[in-house]
Design a protein around this motif. Structure first.
Motif, mmCIF file in Angstrom:
data_model
loop_
_atom_site.group_PDB
_atom_site.id
_atom_site.type_symbol
_atom_site.label_atom_id
_atom_site.label_comp_id
_atom_site.label_asym_id
_atom_site.label_seq_id
_atom_site.Cartn_x
_atom_site.Cartn_y
_atom_site.Cartn_z
ATOM 1 N N THR A 1 -15.063 11.234 6.296
ATOM 2 C CA THR A 1 -14.734 11.436 5.286
ATOM 3 C C THR A 1 -13.882 11.592 5.236
ATOM 4 N N ILE A 2 -12.894 11.374 3.852
ATOM 5 C CA ILE A 2 -11.511 11.490 4.125
ATOM 6 C C ILE A 2 -11.093 12.381 2.440
ATOM 7 N N ILE A 3 -10.844 13.543 1.916
ATOM 8 C CA ILE A 3 -10.601 13.807 0.390
ATOM 9 C C ILE A 3 -8.843 13.499 0.141
ATOM 10 N N VAL A 4 -8.382 12.975 -0.845
ATOM 11 C CA VAL A 4 -7.745 12.621 -0.969
ATOM 12 C C VAL A 4 -7.280 13.382 -2.258
ATOM 13 N N GLU A 5 -6.315 14.587 -2.610
ATOM 14 C CA GLU A 5 -6.220 15.244 -4.121
ATOM 15 C C GLU A 5 -4.594 14.791 -4.073
ATOM 16 N N GLY A 6 -4.979 14.873 -5.687
ATOM 17 C CA GLY A 6 -3.516 15.037 -6.298
ATOM 18 C C GLY A 6 -2.948 13.801 -6.516
ATOM 19 N N VAL A 7 -3.673 12.861 -6.676
ATOM 20 C CA VAL A 7 -3.430 11.536 -6.662
ATOM 21 C C VAL A 7 -3.448 11.146 -8.798
ATOM 22 N N PRO A 8 -2.093 10.517 -9.252
ATOM 23 C CA PRO A 8 -2.419 10.885 -11.173
ATOM 24 C C PRO A 8 -3.371 9.186 -11.152
ATOM 25 N N ALA A 9 -4.206 9.643 -11.986
ATOM 26 C CA ALA A 9 -4.689 8.979 -13.026
ATOM 27 C C ALA A 9 -4.097 7.458 -12.842
ATOM 28 N N GLY A 10 -4.844 6.267 -12.875
ATOM 29 C CA GLY A 10 -3.942 4.747 -13.787
ATOM 30 C C GLY A 10 -2.954 4.347 -12.471
ATOM 31 N N LEU A 11 -3.114 4.250 -11.175
ATOM 32 C CA LEU A 11 -2.482 4.062 -10.325
ATOM 33 C C LEU A 11 -4.183 2.801 -9.425
ATOM 34 N N SER A 12 -3.397 1.497 -9.024
ATOM 35 C CA SER A 12 -4.209 0.755 -8.616
ATOM 36 C C SER A 12 -4.476 0.418 -7.209
ATOM 37 N N LEU A 13 -5.443 0.991 -6.671
ATOM 38 C CA LEU A 13 -5.675 1.495 -5.664
ATOM 39 C C LEU A 13 -6.892 0.210 -5.130
ATOM 40 N N SER A 14 -6.785 -0.373 -3.971
ATOM 41 C CA SER A 14 -8.442 -0.655 -3.532
ATOM 42 C C SER A 14 -8.569 -0.962 -2.000
ATOM 43 N N GLU A 15 -9.428 -1.078 -1.234
ATOM 44 C CA GLU A 15 -9.349 -0.731 -0.071
ATOM 45 C C GLU A 15 -8.803 -1.957 0.764
ATOM 46 N N SER A 16 -8.198 -2.713 0.179
ATOM 47 C CA SER A 16 -7.222 -3.775 1.110
ATOM 48 C C SER A 16 -5.978 -2.781 0.983
ATOM 49 N N ASP A 17 -6.019 -1.800 0.156
ATOM 50 C CA ASP A 17 -4.529 -1.260 0.367
ATOM 51 C C ASP A 17 -4.622 -0.722 1.882
ATOM 52 N N LEU A 18 -5.548 0.027 1.875
ATOM 53 C CA LEU A 18 -6.063 1.038 3.113
ATOM 54 C C LEU A 18 -5.539 -0.020 4.260
ATOM 55 N N ALA A 19 -6.427 -0.988 4.213
ATOM 56 C CA ALA A 19 -6.781 -1.906 5.601
ATOM 57 C C ALA A 19 -5.407 -2.348 6.391
ATOM 58 N N VAL A 20 -4.423 -2.699 5.834
ATOM 59 C CA VAL A 20 -3.278 -2.910 6.022
ATOM 60 C C VAL A 20 -2.525 -1.933 7.445
ATOM 61 N N ASP A 21 -2.884 -0.678 6.778
ATOM 62 C CA ASP A 21 -1.803 0.080 8.330
ATOM 63 C C ASP A 21 -3.487 0.631 9.038
ATOM 64 N N LEU A 22 -4.383 0.264 9.054
ATOM 65 C CA LEU A 22 -5.605 1.361 9.401
ATOM 66 C C LEU A 22 -5.744 -0.450 11.042
ATOM 67 N N PHE A 41 -11.944 0.603 8.266
ATOM 68 C CA PHE A 41 -12.174 -0.030 7.406
ATOM 69 C C PHE A 41 -12.193 1.453 7.234
ATOM 70 N N ALA A 42 -11.542 1.910 5.673
ATOM 71 C CA ALA A 42 -11.768 2.576 4.989
ATOM 72 C C ALA A 42 -12.355 2.721 3.630
ATOM 73 N N GLU A 43 -14.103 3.334 3.317
ATOM 74 C CA GLU A 43 -14.998 3.095 1.559
ATOM 75 C C GLU A 43 -14.567 3.658 1.036
ATOM 76 N N ILE A 44 -13.895 3.490 -0.034
ATOM 77 C CA ILE A 44 -12.989 4.257 -0.597
ATOM 78 C C ILE A 44 -14.844 4.694 -1.264
ATOM 79 N N MET A 45 -15.296 5.970 -2.025
ATOM 80 C CA MET A 45 -16.720 6.461 -1.847
ATOM 81 C C MET A 45 -16.230 6.867 -3.335
ATOM 82 N N SER A 46 -15.411 7.620 -3.900
ATOM 83 C CA SER A 46 -15.797 8.373 -5.545
ATOM 84 C C SER A 46 -13.619 8.084 -5.701
ATOM 85 N N GLY A 47 -13.799 8.318 -6.459
ATOM 86 C CA GLY A 47 -11.780 8.378 -7.553
ATOM 87 C C GLY A 47 -11.212 7.108 -8.180
#
Length: 200
Positions: A1-22, A41-47
Motif C-alpha cells: 500500500t502506498i500513500i501519496v499526500e500533497g496532491v492538489p484537488a482537480g488533477l486528472s489521474l487514472s491507473e493507466s497513468d501509473l501503468a506506463v512506468d510500472l 499494477f497499481a490500483e487506486i484505492m482512495s483520493g
C-alpha cells in the motif's frame, strides 16, 4: 500500500497513468526471475473520484502475486516452527544496511522489506508525481551512463526512443553491448554490477 499526500484537488489521474512506468520498471537486462512472476499494477484505492483527485491522500495498492508462497516463512502470527534464518548477505542490496539499522539477525526481515514490491510502490507513487509535473510541462527521462566501468559516449541530442529500446537504456548502442557483457560476466561470477544513470 502506498500513500501519496500533497496532491492538489482537480488533477486528472487514472491507473493507466501509473501503468506506463510500472511496465517500464519490469524491463531491463539482467532482471531476476521475480520479474516473470509479478505483473505490476497499481490500483487506486482512495483520493480519486471520477478520475479526478480530491485533494485528500491518495492510496495505491500493488499486489504481491508471490505472497501465497511466503505466508509460512513470513507469517505474521507466531508459529511453533523455528523460521529458517538467512545470514548470507547479497552484494549490492539493502541486506547489510538494513540488518545493522534494524538490529536483525535474520536477513529475511530486510530482504522481504526491501524487495521488488517495495520498489514497485515507489514507482507507482512517482507516477502520481510525474502526472502532476506534466501539468507544468515538465517531463523526466533517464539513461544509463555506465555499468561496471563500461561508459557511454552520450550523443546530442539523445534519442529517447532508442534509449527505451536498449536493454540497458543506454543512448550509445556500442557501449550498451559492452554493458550487457559486463552484466553477464558479473552474473556468472555470482556478483553484481553497479552503474551510473542520469535523469534529465
Amino acid at each position: 500500500t502506498i500513500i501519496v499526500e500533497g496532491v492538489p484537488a482537480g488533477l486528472s489521474l487514472s491507473e493507466s497513468d501509473l501503468a506506463v512506468d510500472l511496465a517500464r520498471r519490469q524491463k531491463g537486462y539482467g532482471r531476476g526471475g521475480r520479474m516473470q512472476i509479478e505483473k505490476d499494477f497499481a490500483e487506486i484505492m482512495s483520493g480519486v473520484r471520477q478520475g479526478i483527485t480530491l485533494g485528500s491522500p491518495i492510496a495505491l495498492w500493488v499486489q504481491n502475486r508471490d505472497w501465497e508462497n511466503w505466508q509460512g516463512p513470513m507469517s505474521i502470527a507466531k508459529t511453533d516452527k523455528e523460521p529458517n534464518r538467512i545470514t548470507r548477505l547479497r552484494p549490492g542490496h539493502a541486506d547489510l544496511a538494513g540488518a545493522v539499522k534494524y538490529d536483525q539477525n535474520d536477513v529475511r526481515n530486510i530482504l522481504e522489506r526491501a524487495s521488488a514490491r517495495e520498489t514497485a510502490a515507489r514507482v507507482a507513487g512517482g507516477g502520481v508525481a510525474k502526472r502532476l509535473l506534466s501539468e507544468f510541462g515538465i517531463e523526466l527521462n533517464a539513461h544509463v551512463l555506465s555499468i561496471s566501468g563500461r561508459s557511454a559516449t552520450v550523443p546530442s541530442p539523445i534519442d529517447w526512443h532508442e534509449v527505451e529500446e536498449s536493454p540497458v537504456r543506454c543512448a550509445d548502442p556500442v557501449a550498451g553491448k559492452r554493458m550487457i557483457k559486463a552484466i553477464d560476466q558479473a552474473k556468472e561470477a555470482g556478483d553484481t554490477a553497479g552503474g551510473v544513470f542520469e535523469v534529465i
